[in-house]
Design a protein around this motif. Structure first.
Motif, mmCIF file in Angstrom:
data_model
loop_
_atom_site.group_PDB
_atom_site.id
_atom_site.type_symbol
_atom_site.label_atom_id
_atom_site.label_comp_id
_atom_site.label_asym_id
_atom_site.label_seq_id
_atom_site.Cartn_x
_atom_site.Cartn_y
_atom_site.Cartn_z
ATOM 1 N N ALA A 91 0.851 -1.207 0.000
ATOM 2 C CA ALA A 91 0.000 0.000 0.000
ATOM 3 C C ALA A 91 0.881 1.250 0.000
ATOM 4 N N CYS A 92 0.325 2.311 -0.555
ATOM 5 C CA CYS A 92 1.145 3.451 -0.943
ATOM 6 C C CYS A 92 1.167 4.577 0.078
ATOM 7 N N HIS A 93 0.582 4.365 1.233
ATOM 8 C CA HIS A 93 0.562 5.417 2.258
ATOM 9 C C HIS A 93 0.219 4.757 3.587
ATOM 10 N N LEU A 94 0.480 5.453 4.680
ATOM 11 C CA LEU A 94 -0.013 5.008 5.982
ATOM 12 C C LEU A 94 -1.434 5.523 6.148
ATOM 13 N N ASP A 95 -2.235 4.859 6.977
ATOM 14 C CA ASP A 95 -3.512 5.446 7.366
ATOM 15 C C ASP A 95 -3.569 5.504 8.886
ATOM 16 N N ALA A 96 -4.584 6.207 9.400
ATOM 17 C CA ALA A 96 -4.641 6.468 10.841
ATOM 18 C C ALA A 96 -4.860 5.188 11.642
ATOM 19 N N THR A 97 -5.525 4.196 11.050
ATOM 20 C CA THR A 97 -5.790 2.953 11.775
ATOM 21 C C THR A 97 -4.502 2.195 12.067
ATOM 22 N N VAL A 98 -3.644 2.038 11.054
ATOM 23 C CA VAL A 98 -2.395 1.296 11.284
ATOM 24 C C VAL A 98 -1.469 2.091 12.211
ATOM 25 N N VAL A 99 -1.522 3.413 12.130
ATOM 26 C CA VAL A 99 -0.710 4.225 13.052
ATOM 27 C C VAL A 99 -1.242 4.059 14.483
ATOM 28 N N GLY A 100 -2.571 3.988 14.632
ATOM 29 C CA GLY A 100 -3.170 3.752 15.953
ATOM 30 C C GLY A 100 -2.695 2.437 16.552
ATOM 31 N N GLU A 101 -2.599 1.402 15.714
ATOM 32 C CA GLU A 101 -2.093 0.110 16.198
ATOM 33 C C GLU A 101 -0.641 0.235 16.654
ATOM 34 N N ALA A 102 0.144 0.995 15.896
ATOM 35 C CA ALA A 102 1.555 1.185 16.251
ATOM 36 C C ALA A 102 1.683 1.938 17.579
ATOM 37 N N LEU A 103 0.794 2.908 17.811
ATOM 38 C CA LEU A 103 0.836 3.656 19.078
ATOM 39 C C LEU A 103 0.630 2.713 20.267
ATOM 40 N N GLY A 104 -0.165 1.661 20.053
ATOM 41 C CA GLY A 104 -0.396 0.670 21.107
ATOM 42 C C GLY A 104 0.850 -0.102 21.479
ATOM 43 N N ASP A 105 1.822 -0.118 20.602
ATOM 44 C CA ASP A 105 3.072 -0.845 20.865
ATOM 45 C C ASP A 105 4.133 0.034 21.526
ATOM 46 N N LEU A 106 3.805 1.308 21.759
ATOM 47 C CA LEU A 106 4.790 2.232 22.338
ATOM 48 C C LEU A 106 4.354 2.647 23.742
ATOM 49 N N ASP A 107 5.317 2.956 24.600
ATOM 50 C CA ASP A 107 4.985 3.502 25.918
ATOM 51 C C ASP A 107 4.801 5.012 25.768
ATOM 52 N N LEU A 108 3.561 5.435 25.564
ATOM 53 C CA LEU A 108 3.307 6.846 25.263
ATOM 54 C C LEU A 108 3.574 7.746 26.476
ATOM 55 N N SER A 109 3.437 7.192 27.681
ATOM 56 C CA SER A 109 3.637 8.025 28.876
ATOM 57 C C SER A 109 5.091 8.454 29.001
ATOM 58 N N ASP A 110 5.943 7.767 28.311
ATOM 59 C CA ASP A 110 7.382 8.044 28.404
ATOM 60 C C ASP A 110 7.934 8.639 27.092
ATOM 61 N N THR A 111 7.078 9.309 26.319
ATOM 62 C CA THR A 111 7.510 9.841 25.018
ATOM 63 C C THR A 111 7.293 11.356 24.978
ATOM 64 N N ASP A 112 8.307 12.086 24.486
ATOM 65 C CA ASP A 112 8.172 13.537 24.338
ATOM 66 C C ASP A 112 7.772 13.912 22.908
ATOM 67 N N ILE A 113 8.546 13.413 21.953
ATOM 68 C CA ILE A 113 8.260 13.723 20.542
ATOM 69 C C ILE A 113 8.063 12.403 19.794
ATOM 70 N N LEU A 114 7.042 12.359 18.953
ATOM 71 C CA LEU A 114 6.812 11.177 18.138
ATOM 72 C C LEU A 114 6.817 11.565 16.663
ATOM 73 N N PHE A 115 7.698 10.927 15.915
ATOM 74 C CA PHE A 115 7.725 11.125 14.464
ATOM 75 C C PHE A 115 7.020 9.958 13.777
ATOM 76 N N VAL A 116 6.241 10.271 12.769
ATOM 77 C CA VAL A 116 5.777 9.227 11.864
ATOM 78 C C VAL A 116 6.507 9.453 10.552
ATOM 79 N N GLU A 117 7.290 8.475 10.132
ATOM 80 C CA GLU A 117 7.925 8.599 8.820
ATOM 81 C C GLU A 117 7.036 7.898 7.814
ATOM 82 N N ASN A 118 6.348 8.674 6.995
ATOM 83 C CA ASN A 118 5.392 8.122 6.049
ATOM 84 C C ASN A 118 6.104 7.432 4.884
ATOM 85 N N VAL A 119 5.375 6.658 4.117
ATOM 86 C CA VAL A 119 5.891 6.009 2.917
ATOM 87 C C VAL A 119 6.333 7.090 1.912
#
Lengths: 220, 220
Positions: A91-119
């Motif tokens: 697929a040729c781009h990220l969408d918000a659903t797959v990014v939401g799943e990725a956020l579940g794999d990160l400890d957000l309480s311990d994050t200051d800046i989050l980058f999404v590097e798109n396709v």
């Protein structure tokens, strides 16, 4: 073309997921940036250098979108970020659903800046908001100054464009003004940051923009 | 992701239209090439130089795909080709149906070689055969040598890759072998033509490849 109708349905579902991501990152007081560009503009090299400059003081996470490989996630992890790789499997781009799943794999309480590097793609990602605070374009000067006019949707939907590889301007026989004029003609409001991820020129202004974004987020 | 299912239906319709285009160009004894690449790799500049070299002896038509502008069609018409512009209005690739419509606007009986310049995109066009005889990739050396591994579908579906901007290799501190090795690792069969559309280096081999293709088509 039939594709337009199909795409409309996909986009509606995307907006709800983007809003959920936005709220989740706001609650965790994370400043988040969706980075988009053509293939080979230097997004990952910019991230590597940014991590070198900021990881001593800030916790940085990267959601890495790629069509097939995990190469870029490995590169940013080596520089001290936590990375989650999304392989879009064609697929040729990220969408918000797959990014939401990725956020579940990160400890957000311990994050200051989050980058999404798109396709790497100058067209499709423009229509798919991921729920980040800001959207940033990287335009390599080797791509030519006609790109803003040819791919205006992307440039209109971003608040910042990093004009990268400026160390090559003399070799190309081009001026920075060729690019700034072309960018402003499609988006007069966009902030333009000329940089060389290779030499480091101009990168301080980018780091400052990120720090200002984080401060603003924490003061909300 | 929902998009995969939707895309499958779109692809099936595309195959019939591609087969119709293929037959139509075969009947008219036209040698046709779909040119694909990332934005800014130099496709249009390659076409301009190719037209300068070949228009005295051959009738050349160009179907020009672009997301919004007609800038590239104007560039190739100025060099003596007949051009039909397709504006995809946001869509990220050409499909065989819109190319079929463009063929209707051209005098095919009076055409020797037909180029389709696809939308600048390393992902989406790969899945959409347009019905041309050959598919050709352009890879600018400034995009980096990791592109074949990151966008393998494109490199596997082409018979030739033009490695462009080789005049910049010394400035980038890279060797041609960095690119040829990377390309061969995903497609050992592909023909690699190193060129500089700026200086003209290597372009003769490309012109010869086109002429050989036309001869083969006429001998069918």
């Amino acid at each position: 073309m039939i594709k337009v109708t199909l795409m409309k349905k996909v986009l509606e579902g995307n907006e709800d997921a983007a809003e959920a991501n936005r709220q989740r990152m706001k609650d965790a007081r994370i400043f988040s940036v969706d980075m988009m560009s053509s293939p080979g503009s230097g997004k990952t090299t910019i991230l590597e250098r940014t991590l070198d400059a900021l990881v001593a003081d800030l916790n940085i996470a990267v959601v890495q979108g790629d069509v097939y490989t995990t190469r870029d996630a490995e590169r940013v992890e080596a520089r001290g970020a936590r990375a989650v790789q999304i392989n879009t499997e064609g697929a040729c781009h990220l969408d918000a659903t797959v990014v939401g799943e990725a956020l579940g794999d990160l400890d957000l309480s311990d994050t200051d800046i989050l980058f999404v590097e798109n396709v790497g793609n100058l067209i499709c990602p423009a229509g798919f908001e991921l729920g980040t605070d800001q959207r940033v374009m990287v335009l390599g000067v080797t791509e030519g100054s006609d790109k803003p006019e040819k791919y205006p949707a992307m440039f209109r939907r971003c608040s910042v464009v990093l004009v990268n590889k400026i160390d090559l301007l003399p070799v190309l026989g081009m001026d920075l003004a060729d690019f700034t004029d072309a960018i402003r003609s499609v988006n007069p409001e966009i902030e333009i940051l000329p940089v060389s991820a290779l030499t480091g020129e101009g990168m301080e202004a980018w780091y400052q923009w990120l720090k200002d974004g984080l401060i603003a987020r924490r003061e909300e």
